[in-house]
Scaffold this motif. Structure first.
Motif, PDB file in Angstrom:
ATOM      1  N   PHE A 223       0.861  -1.186   0.000  1.00 52.49           N
ATOM      2  CA  PHE A 223       0.000   0.000   0.000  1.00 52.49           C
ATOM      3  C   PHE A 223       0.897   1.237   0.000  1.00 52.49           C
ATOM      4  CE2 PHE A 223       0.702  -1.570   4.260  1.00 52.49           C
ATOM      5  CZ  PHE A 223       1.163  -0.470   4.942  1.00 52.49           C
ATOM      6  N   ASP A 224       0.347   2.322  -0.470  1.00 51.18           N
ATOM      7  CA  ASP A 224       1.090   3.579  -0.528  1.00 51.18           C
ATOM      8  C   ASP A 224       0.891   4.344   0.773  1.00 51.18           C
ATOM      9  OD1 ASP A 224       1.963   3.084  -3.129  1.00 51.18           O
ATOM     10  OD2 ASP A 224       0.115   3.941  -3.988  1.00 51.18           O
ATOM     11  N   LEU A 225       1.985   4.840   1.311  1.00 50.59           N
ATOM     12  CA  LEU A 225       1.889   5.668   2.513  1.00 50.59           C
ATOM     13  C   LEU A 225       1.309   7.033   2.157  1.00 50.59           C
ATOM     14  CD1 LEU A 225       5.240   4.927   4.391  1.00 50.59           C
ATOM     15  CD2 LEU A 225       2.945   4.082   4.906  1.00 50.59           C
ATOM     16  N   LYS A 226       0.478   7.536   3.038  1.00 50.75           N
ATOM     17  CA  LYS A 226      -0.165   8.819   2.789  1.00 50.75           C
ATOM     18  C   LYS A 226       0.519   9.926   3.585  1.00 50.75           C
ATOM     19  CE  LYS A 226      -4.563   6.536   1.846  1.00 50.75           C
ATOM     20  NZ  LYS A 226      -6.020   6.493   2.074  1.00 50.75           N
ATOM     21  N   GLU A 227       0.347  11.117   3.122  1.00 45.80           N
ATOM     22  CA  GLU A 227       0.924  12.267   3.818  1.00 45.80           C
ATOM     23  C   GLU A 227       0.290  12.416   5.204  1.00 45.80           C
ATOM     24  OE1 GLU A 227       3.436  14.028   2.795  1.00 45.80           O
ATOM     25  OE2 GLU A 227       3.573  12.991   0.853  1.00 45.80           O
ATOM     26  N   THR A 228       1.072  12.886   6.133  1.00 45.56           N
ATOM     27  CA  THR A 228       0.572  13.027   7.510  1.00 45.56           C
ATOM     28  C   THR A 228       0.296  14.483   7.884  1.00 45.56           C
ATOM     29  OG1 THR A 228       2.849  13.131   8.350  1.00 45.56           O
ATOM     30  CG2 THR A 228       1.796  10.959   8.252  1.00 45.56           C
ATOM     31  N   ASP A 229       0.403  15.385   6.898  1.00 44.94           N
ATOM     32  CA  ASP A 229       0.237  16.805   7.241  1.00 44.94           C
ATOM     33  C   ASP A 229      -1.200  17.148   7.644  1.00 44.94           C
ATOM     34  OD1 ASP A 229      -0.820  16.460   4.745  1.00 44.94           O
ATOM     35  OD2 ASP A 229       0.498  17.887   3.730  1.00 44.94           O
ATOM     36  N   GLY A 230      -2.150  16.254   7.357  1.00 46.70           N
ATOM     37  CA  GLY A 230      -3.533  16.522   7.755  1.00 46.70           C
ATOM     38  C   GLY A 230      -3.861  16.046   9.161  1.00 46.70           C
TER      39      GLY A 230
ATOM     40  N   SER B 190      -7.167   1.552   4.262  1.00 52.86           N
ATOM     41  CA  SER B 190      -8.063   0.418   4.095  1.00 52.86           C
ATOM     42  C   SER B 190      -7.449  -0.498   3.040  1.00 52.86           C
ATOM     43  CB  SER B 190      -9.456   0.884   3.664  1.00 52.86           C
ATOM     44  OG  SER B 190     -10.292  -0.228   3.440  1.00 52.86           O
ATOM     45  N   PHE B 191      -7.069  -1.699   3.425  1.00 52.55           N
ATOM     46  CA  PHE B 191      -6.505  -2.652   2.479  1.00 52.55           C
ATOM     47  C   PHE B 191      -6.729  -4.068   3.013  1.00 52.55           C
ATOM     48  CE2 PHE B 191      -3.134  -0.710   5.080  1.00 52.55           C
ATOM     49  CZ  PHE B 191      -2.725  -1.804   5.834  1.00 52.55           C
ATOM     50  N   GLU B 192      -6.583  -5.048   2.131  1.00 52.64           N
ATOM     51  CA  GLU B 192      -6.795  -6.441   2.512  1.00 52.64           C
ATOM     52  C   GLU B 192      -5.757  -6.855   3.550  1.00 52.64           C
ATOM     53  OE1 GLU B 192      -7.185 -10.879   0.427  1.00 52.64           O
ATOM     54  OE2 GLU B 192      -6.588  -9.128  -0.766  1.00 52.64           O
ATOM     55  N   LEU B 193      -6.216  -7.618   4.523  1.00 55.31           N
ATOM     56  CA  LEU B 193      -5.330  -8.049   5.606  1.00 55.31           C
ATOM     57  C   LEU B 193      -5.077  -9.557   5.530  1.00 55.31           C
ATOM     58  CD1 LEU B 193      -7.029  -6.105   8.547  1.00 55.31           C
ATOM     59  CD2 LEU B 193      -4.987  -5.426   7.265  1.00 55.31           C
ATOM     60  N   PRO B 194      -3.882  -9.992   5.894  1.00 49.36           N
ATOM     61  CA  PRO B 194      -3.606 -11.440   5.940  1.00 49.36           C
ATOM     62  C   PRO B 194      -4.491 -12.116   6.987  1.00 49.36           C
ATOM     63  CG  PRO B 194      -1.558 -10.165   5.987  1.00 49.36           C
ATOM     64  CD  PRO B 194      -2.674  -9.194   6.202  1.00 49.36           C
ATOM     65  N   GLU B 195      -5.274 -13.082   6.566  1.00 50.60           N
ATOM     66  CA  GLU B 195      -6.242 -13.714   7.464  1.00 50.60           C
ATOM     67  C   GLU B 195      -5.576 -14.365   8.673  1.00 50.60           C
ATOM     68  OE1 GLU B 195      -8.700 -16.454   5.379  1.00 50.60           O
ATOM     69  OE2 GLU B 195      -9.523 -14.941   4.013  1.00 50.60           O
TER      70      GLU B 195
ATOM     71  N   GLU C 131       5.574   0.051   8.071  1.00 49.88           N
ATOM     72  CA  GLU C 131       5.978   0.650   6.796  1.00 49.88           C
ATOM     73  C   GLU C 131       6.517   2.063   7.003  1.00 49.88           C
ATOM     74  OE1 GLU C 131       6.445   0.222   2.617  1.00 49.88           O
ATOM     75  OE2 GLU C 131       5.906  -1.212   4.176  1.00 49.88           O
ATOM     76  N   ILE C 132       5.841   2.826   7.847  1.00 48.33           N
ATOM     77  CA  ILE C 132       6.297   4.194   8.131  1.00 48.33           C
ATOM     78  C   ILE C 132       7.686   4.155   8.778  1.00 48.33           C
ATOM     79  CG2 ILE C 132       5.893   6.231   9.573  1.00 48.33           C
ATOM     80  CD1 ILE C 132       2.888   5.734   9.203  1.00 48.33           C
ATOM     81  N   GLY C 133       7.854   3.249   9.743  1.00 47.20           N
ATOM     82  CA  GLY C 133       9.137   3.141  10.425  1.00 47.20           C
ATOM     83  C   GLY C 133      10.254   2.731   9.493  1.00 47.20           C
ATOM     84  N   GLU C 134       9.948   1.794   8.570  1.00 49.64           N
ATOM     85  CA  GLU C 134      10.970   1.353   7.617  1.00 49.64           C
ATOM     86  C   GLU C 134      11.394   2.490   6.708  1.00 49.64           C
ATOM     87  OE1 GLU C 134      11.413  -1.958   4.034  1.00 49.64           O
ATOM     88  OE2 GLU C 134       9.972  -2.282   5.655  1.00 49.64           O
ATOM     89  N   LYS C 135      10.409   3.253   6.209  1.00 51.38           N
ATOM     90  CA  LYS C 135      10.732   4.383   5.332  1.00 51.38           C
ATOM     91  C   LYS C 135      11.511   5.460   6.080  1.00 51.38           C
ATOM     92  CE  LYS C 135       8.639   3.392   1.341  1.00 51.38           C
ATOM     93  NZ  LYS C 135       8.300   1.985   1.595  1.00 51.38           N
ATOM     94  N   ALA C 136      11.249   5.602   7.381  1.00 50.31           N
ATOM     95  CA  ALA C 136      11.917   6.646   8.173  1.00 50.31           C
ATOM     96  C   ALA C 136      13.247   6.164   8.756  1.00 50.31           C
ATOM     97  CB  ALA C 136      10.994   7.107   9.299  1.00 50.31           C
TER      98      ALA C 136
END
Length: 452
Positions: free
Chosen positions: A123-130, A305-310, A365-370
């Motif tokens: 999934f694509d990370l979204k901006e957090t400025d909002g 919102s994305f599919e989760l591993p069952e 994902e956020i932590g990995e990118k940061a």
């Protein structure tokens, strides 16, 4: 080696891996040659055992080692080559036919097995400025500190025996036996129990009925457990306590001075107040942190919102459900006592499990990118904190963590999450809002909804 995908449905994958008998034979010959100098067989000098004898004596056991190595290493490398990440440990399926398995171990047949797993979603990370956070803070006044100091002084207060009747503020030493419907209940009896009248430590109405008693008195105290009492089997029930008063003592004067501090092992009352203020700040700080984190996670949860591993969701749900079941059992309550049903509770906790998994993936994902990492020093401190919780068993606990990678991972995950939260809070808008102590300390509707 042949790799063929046999299932690709959503996040579910299944691949078939075939290792030809010729490849197995080549690995076997290489391994037998490697151990040749170590083998000792009667009638042969070290290193001079013919390969035919080596194969006859050790071929099957060495082939079993090769098969295990393939099972342990190949799925991981194949999944990596596919640029996928498995959500959990892949499931390995191979033949259960003993004859076919024996052919593989003798090098007469290809080794065929399947690997089933779920991939982590992309999934694509979204901006957090909002994201906007309102941080609740409490101004700690001198009155708050003084109230806490007085409570400490009360706990250290001394009492002197008195001959007269007990009054509010006096300490009564007693034996008692409690009964509900004529039957004694667990936790309803005690000997030499001390109770300061007016302290509100016992069931409402209990202390009031002891005002006026003297040493040697026997009294029957009738009370009713509150409807919201922690033990469901006692909640709302009438109870009768047979009380034997053994002593009555009056409190000594309470002075908030250096002498009090010295009784507590401190040099002055000023130092006691300083320590108390620090404890209050820490307590309020933790509450503030929880509410800030809750706001952050709520807003992140609304964004993704994305599919989760069952299987990840199922594992998280089981963790939550086991915790809930233990708490209900310990309290003696049922789902009906909580105004719900097991079916509704399961549905709610399933949603909670999905939230936790989703937020866990987002934070990861956020932590990995940061570039967020957990250092060995941080892990070591976490292990030490765990060890300290088990006095007398320090070495056993330390050895457990040293030998159990899963246990270390259980310590790493919350540290990583908190560091990612810190990173996010440094990038979003945070404004302070002064609130009352009661407002800050008010429990959220569901504290379980943390991502951790």
């Amino acid at each position: 080696m042949q790799v063929r995908e046999t299932k690709a449905e959503g996040l579910k994958r299944e691949i078939e891996i075939v290792v030809p008998a010729s490849d197995l034979e080549a690995r076997l010959q290489t391994r037998l040659y490697e151990i040749k100098d170590q083998v000792k067989l009667k009638g042969f000098r070290p290193g001079k055992v013919p390969m035919s004898h080596m194969r006859k004596s050790y071929g099957r056991s060495v082939m079993a080692e090769i098969v295990n190595q393939i099972i342990n290493e190949t799925p991981r490398s194949v999944i990596a080559e596919r640029n996928e990440r498995s959500a959990m440990q892949p499931e390995i399926q191979m033949t259960e036919d003993e004859g076919e398995a024996e052919k593989v171990l003798r090098g007469e047949s290809d080794f065929r097995f399947t690997v089933a797993y779920e991939t982590l979603p992309s999934f694509d990370l979204k901006e957090t400025d909002g994201i906007k956070i309102e941080r609740p803070v409490v101004e700690i006044g001198d009155d708050e500190v003084e109230d806490q100091v007085k409570r400490i002084a009360e706990s250290a207060r001394t009492y002197q025996p008195k001959d007269g009747a007990a009054e509010n503020g006096d300490r009564v030493t007693m034996d008692f036996v409690g009964k509900v419907d004529g039957e004694a209940f667990q936790g309803g009896s005690a000997e030499d129990s001390n109770l300061v009248l007016g302290s509100g430590q016992f069931i409402p109405g209990f202390e009031d009925q002891l005002v006026g008693v003297k040493a040697g008195d026997e009294k029957t105290v009738n009370v009713k457990f509150p409807e919201d009492y922690g033990a469901a089997h006692l909640a709302g029930k009438d109870a009768e306590f047979a009380v034997t008063v053994k002593a009555v003592a009056a409190p000594d004067a309470m002075e908030l001075d250096d002498e009090l501090a010295k009784k507590l092992g401190l040099e002055s009352i000023a130092r006691l107040r300083e320590i108390v203020r620090g404890q209050i700040e820490s307590q309020f700080g933790q509450a503030t942190r929880q509410k800030v984190k809750r706001q952050l996670l709520d807003q992140l949860d609304a964004e993704y919102s994305f599919e989760l591993p069952e299987k990840l969701v199922e594992a998280e749900f089981n963790n939550i459900w086991n915790q809930v079941s233990r708490e209900l059992e310990q309290s003696g309550k049922s789902f009906e006592d909580e105004d719900t049903t097991e079916e509704k509770a399961r549905a709610e906790y399933r949603k909670l499990a999905e939230r936790r998994v989703r937020l866990g993936l987002v934070l990861s994902e956020i932590g990995e990118k940061a570039g967020v990492t957990v250092s060995d020093e941080e892990l070591q401190r976490a292990v030490i904190d765990q060890v300290r919780q088990y006095p007398g068993q320090e070495q056993q606990v330390y050895d457990y963590f040293r030998k159990t990678p899963e246990a270390i991972q259980s310590l790493r995950a919350p540290i990583y999450e908190e560091k990612v939260v810190d990173h996010l809070l440094s990038t979003v808008a945070v404004t302070d809002k002064t609130v009352s102590k009661d407002e800050l300390m008010k429990d959220d509707e569901d504290e379980l909804s943390s991502a951790a």
